[in-house]
Motif scaffolding. Structure first.
Motif, PDB file in Angstrom:
ATOM      1  N   UNK A 331      70.819 -68.602  52.521  1.00 16.13           N
ATOM      2  CA  UNK A 331      71.267 -69.663  53.436  1.00 16.13           C
ATOM      3  C   UNK A 331      71.987 -70.751  52.637  1.00 16.13           C
ATOM      4  N   UNK A 332      71.408 -71.127  51.517  1.00 11.02           N
ATOM      5  CA  UNK A 332      71.973 -72.198  50.695  1.00 11.02           C
ATOM      6  C   UNK A 332      73.300 -71.768  50.050  1.00 11.02           C
ATOM      7  N   UNK A 333      73.349 -70.561  49.533  1.00 10.74           N
ATOM      8  CA  UNK A 333      74.582 -70.074  48.891  1.00 10.74           C
ATOM      9  C   UNK A 333      75.727 -69.980  49.908  1.00 10.74           C
ATOM     10  N   UNK A 334      75.410 -69.517  51.105  1.00 14.24           N
ATOM     11  CA  UNK A 334      76.442 -69.383  52.138  1.00 14.24           C
ATOM     12  C   UNK A 334      77.004 -70.758  52.489  1.00 14.24           C
ATOM     13  N   UNK A 335      76.107 -71.724  52.618  1.00 14.23           N
ATOM     14  CA  UNK A 335      76.543 -73.079  52.957  1.00 14.23           C
ATOM     15  C   UNK A 335      77.455 -73.626  51.855  1.00 14.23           C
ATOM     16  N   UNK A 336      77.055 -73.439  50.604  1.00 16.43           N
ATOM     17  CA  UNK A 336      77.847 -73.960  49.472  1.00 16.43           C
ATOM     18  C   UNK A 336      79.220 -73.316  49.402  1.00 16.43           C
ATOM     19  N   UNK A 337      79.336 -72.069  49.866  1.00 15.05           N
ATOM     20  CA  UNK A 337      80.629 -71.371  49.816  1.00 15.05           C
ATOM     21  C   UNK A 337      81.456 -71.633  51.078  1.00 15.05           C
ATOM     22  N   UNK A 338      80.960 -72.482  51.973  1.00 12.92           N
ATOM     23  CA  UNK A 338      81.715 -72.823  53.181  1.00 12.92           C
ATOM     24  C   UNK A 338      81.608 -71.785  54.286  1.00 12.92           C
ATOM     25  N   UNK A 339      80.612 -70.903  54.204  1.00 10.82           N
ATOM     26  CA  UNK A 339      80.436 -69.854  55.223  1.00 10.82           C
ATOM     27  C   UNK A 339      78.989 -69.882  55.748  1.00 10.82           C
ATOM     28  N   UNK A 340      78.567 -70.974  56.397  1.00 12.36           N
ATOM     29  CA  UNK A 340      77.153 -71.112  56.774  1.00 12.36           C
ATOM     30  C   UNK A 340      76.654 -69.987  57.681  1.00 12.36           C
ATOM     31  N   UNK A 341      75.400 -69.578  57.450  1.00 13.25           N
ATOM     32  CA  UNK A 341      74.734 -68.584  58.301  1.00 13.25           C
ATOM     33  C   UNK A 341      73.542 -69.260  58.979  1.00 13.25           C
ATOM     34  N   UNK A 342      72.883 -68.533  59.878  1.00 14.18           N
ATOM     35  CA  UNK A 342      71.747 -69.083  60.620  1.00 14.18           C
ATOM     36  C   UNK A 342      70.461 -68.610  59.933  1.00 14.18           C
ATOM     37  N   UNK A 343      69.704 -69.547  59.396  1.00 12.53           N
ATOM     38  CA  UNK A 343      68.415 -69.199  58.807  1.00 12.53           C
ATOM     39  C   UNK A 343      67.478 -68.698  59.909  1.00 12.53           C
ATOM     40  N   UNK A 344      66.622 -67.743  59.570  1.00  7.94           N
ATOM     41  CA  UNK A 344      65.646 -67.262  60.555  1.00  7.94           C
ATOM     42  C   UNK A 344      64.437 -68.176  60.681  1.00  7.94           C
ATOM     43  N   UNK A 345      64.411 -69.256  59.877  1.00  2.82           N
ATOM     44  CA  UNK A 345      63.201 -70.091  59.850  1.00  2.82           C
ATOM     45  C   UNK A 345      63.106 -71.055  61.038  1.00  2.82           C
ATOM     46  N   UNK A 346      64.070 -72.004  61.220  1.00  2.00           N
ATOM     47  CA  UNK A 346      63.862 -72.972  62.289  1.00  2.00           C
ATOM     48  C   UNK A 346      63.817 -72.294  63.662  1.00  2.00           C
ATOM     49  N   UNK A 347      62.836 -72.600  64.424  1.00  2.00           N
ATOM     50  CA  UNK A 347      62.686 -72.017  65.765  1.00  2.00           C
ATOM     51  C   UNK A 347      62.090 -70.623  65.736  1.00  2.00           C
ATOM     52  N   UNK A 348      62.710 -69.699  65.000  1.00  2.00           N
ATOM     53  CA  UNK A 348      62.272 -68.302  65.034  1.00  2.00           C
ATOM     54  C   UNK A 348      61.095 -67.996  64.109  1.00  2.00           C
ATOM     55  N   UNK A 349      60.898 -68.848  63.096  1.00  2.00           N
ATOM     56  CA  UNK A 349      59.808 -68.639  62.122  1.00  2.00           C
ATOM     57  C   UNK A 349      59.856 -67.240  61.483  1.00  2.00           C
ATOM     58  N   UNK A 350      61.059 -66.727  61.300  1.00  2.00           N
ATOM     59  CA  UNK A 350      61.224 -65.435  60.619  1.00  2.00           C
ATOM     60  C   UNK A 350      61.708 -65.753  59.194  1.00  2.00           C
ATOM     61  N   UNK A 351      60.760 -65.938  58.302  1.00  2.00           N
ATOM     62  CA  UNK A 351      61.065 -66.511  56.989  1.00  2.00           C
ATOM     63  C   UNK A 351      61.882 -65.595  56.084  1.00  2.00           C
ATOM     64  N   UNK A 352      61.883 -64.308  56.359  1.00  2.00           N
ATOM     65  CA  UNK A 352      62.636 -63.398  55.491  1.00  2.00           C
ATOM     66  C   UNK A 352      63.984 -63.008  56.121  1.00  2.00           C
ATOM     67  N   UNK A 353      64.315 -63.643  57.262  1.00  2.00           N
ATOM     68  CA  UNK A 353      65.508 -63.196  58.005  1.00  2.00           C
ATOM     69  C   UNK A 353      66.627 -64.230  58.032  1.00  2.00           C
TER      70      UNK A 353
END
Ligand code: PLP
Length: 377
Positions: A331-353
């Motif tokens: 999630x962090x690397x994607x954000x730094x490269x300008x291509x943000x993705x959706x973390x599975x953590x907030x709301x979904x609580x899917x920590x590995x997704x």
């Protein structure tokens, strides 16, 4: 890895439900938003122009009957006989408004999601905000309101029309309400309607007459037509009486002038090429994404690799990286490269997704390059 802008800063997380699509505006080197499930083709150009042109008449109120856009949408739903859809149709400021409207009006009592392990959270948010008890999918307690997202965001699971009807018949209690969200279903194919509840008016009418089960069909049009900022959603009610009851309590003019102008054109033959292209490119682009990420996943995690789920026609991939630390870094690397993705953590609580949109191959390559540091030497 120290985070840059935290994903949650724009949300009041004590009172609001986290949703993707906010970070792009804070990223200096922004390239593409992979954090949402919108159409990779972007905004349809002719409809966008109609929305732009309509700004010139935006010192007037929108049409109170939402016409002619509403009739065009009814024809889009049912080209061979739109009248019955039209008289049961409501438009809203995104599907979110209509989800909340139905949740407010449904019979008092518990709320239940569909069968998936995790599902799009707006339904649950609304239910909790209105004081409903939340039941687990397999809880035998009858729910007053059941909400099924099909295809499901974020996992990409899908029941075909016969499986969906069977699920409703077998799990939903008599005299209760069901919302079925088919926002991502039109990606299915040019013949999407035949695998949609829109093809089942007789079944819906019978279910209400014989068992008192009210089936509402929800569409967020902000995904297929990539107009999240314009806000467009619709609701097909089980009967005209249900539609009238909701119309009475709906806030007037909730769809603004540019959004109505956009809808009128996007549902017309002028934008058929946009849909044809959507059906032509999404599956190949998704296959490219799955192949690239599967290969990368094998290098990152030589044991399990990454598990990527979802129907091939969908506009996103749901990636289980099987490692919470790796997913957080991704999630962090994607954000730094300008291509943000959706973390599975907030709301979904899917920590590995992680969820990533389907985009054209050159953009996917950028995401894959951003994730190269996940491969440990
Ligand atoms: C499955 C699904 N339904 C409904 C919505 C609500 O969308 P909107 O309010 O933008 O129409 C979303 C948004 O992400 C979604 O993914």
């Amino acid at each position: 890895m120290a985070p840059t802008t935290p994903a949650t800063t724009v949300w009041d997380t004590k009172t609001q439900q986290f949703h993707g699509g906010q970070e792009w505006q804070f990223i200096d080197n922004f390239v593409e938003d992979f954090s949402v499930t919108t159409n990779g083709l972007g905004l349809p150009k002719k409809a966008l122009q109609a929305a732009r042109d309509s700004l010139d008449i935006s010192h007037h109120y929108p049409a109170a009957d939402q016409e002619p856009a509403k009739t065009n949408l009814a024809k889009f739903y049912a080209p061979d006989g739109f009248e019955s859809v039209h008289e049961r149709l409501l438009l809203g400021n995104g599907a979110s408004e209509l989800i909340d409207l139905v949740t407010r009006a449904a019979p008092e009592g518990p709320w239940k999601p569909g069968p998936w392990t995790v599902q799009y959270k707006e339904y649950e948010r609304s239910a909790i905000a209105l004081g409903r008890k939340v039941l687990a999918p397999k809880d035998a307690t009858p729910a007053s309101l059941t909400c099924i997202v099909n295809p499901n965001n974020p996992t990409g699971d899908y029941m075909n029309i016969e499986a969906l009807k069977k699920y409703i018949e077998e799990t939903v209690a008599d005299n209760t309400d069901v919302m079925v969200d088919e926002s991502m279903q039109p990606w299915h194919s040019p013949s999407f309607r035949s695998d949609s509840l829109i093809s089942q008016p007789t079944w819906i009418a019978n279910l209400f007459q014989t068992r008192g089960i009210a089936v509402y069909l929800i569409h967020s049009w902000t995904k297929l037509w990539s107009c999240t900022g314009l806000r467009l959603g619709s609701l097909v009610c089980p009967t005209v009486a249900h539609c009238t009851a909701l119309k009475k309590v709906q806030v007037p003019w909730s769809v603004n002038v540019p959004a109505l102008a956009f809808l009128q054109v996007v549902t017309s033959s002028d934008e058929q090429p946009f849909l044809d292209e959507t059906w032509a490119v999404t599956t190949p682009w998704r296959t490219y994404t799955v192949d690239a990420l599967t290969t990368l996943g094998q290098h990152v995690n030589s044991g399990k690799g990454w598990t990527i789920t979802g129907e091939p026609f969908l506009s996103w991939v749901w990636i289980d990286m099987h490692d919470a630390e790796v997913a957080a870094q991704a999630v962090e690397l994607a954000k730094r490269a300008g291509v943000p993705v959706r973390s599975g953590v907030p709301g979904y609580a899917c920590h590995t997704c992680v969820r990533a949109a389907v985009r054209k191959p050159e953009l996917v390559d950028k995401l894959v390059r951003a994730w190269q540091p996940l491969v440990k030497a």
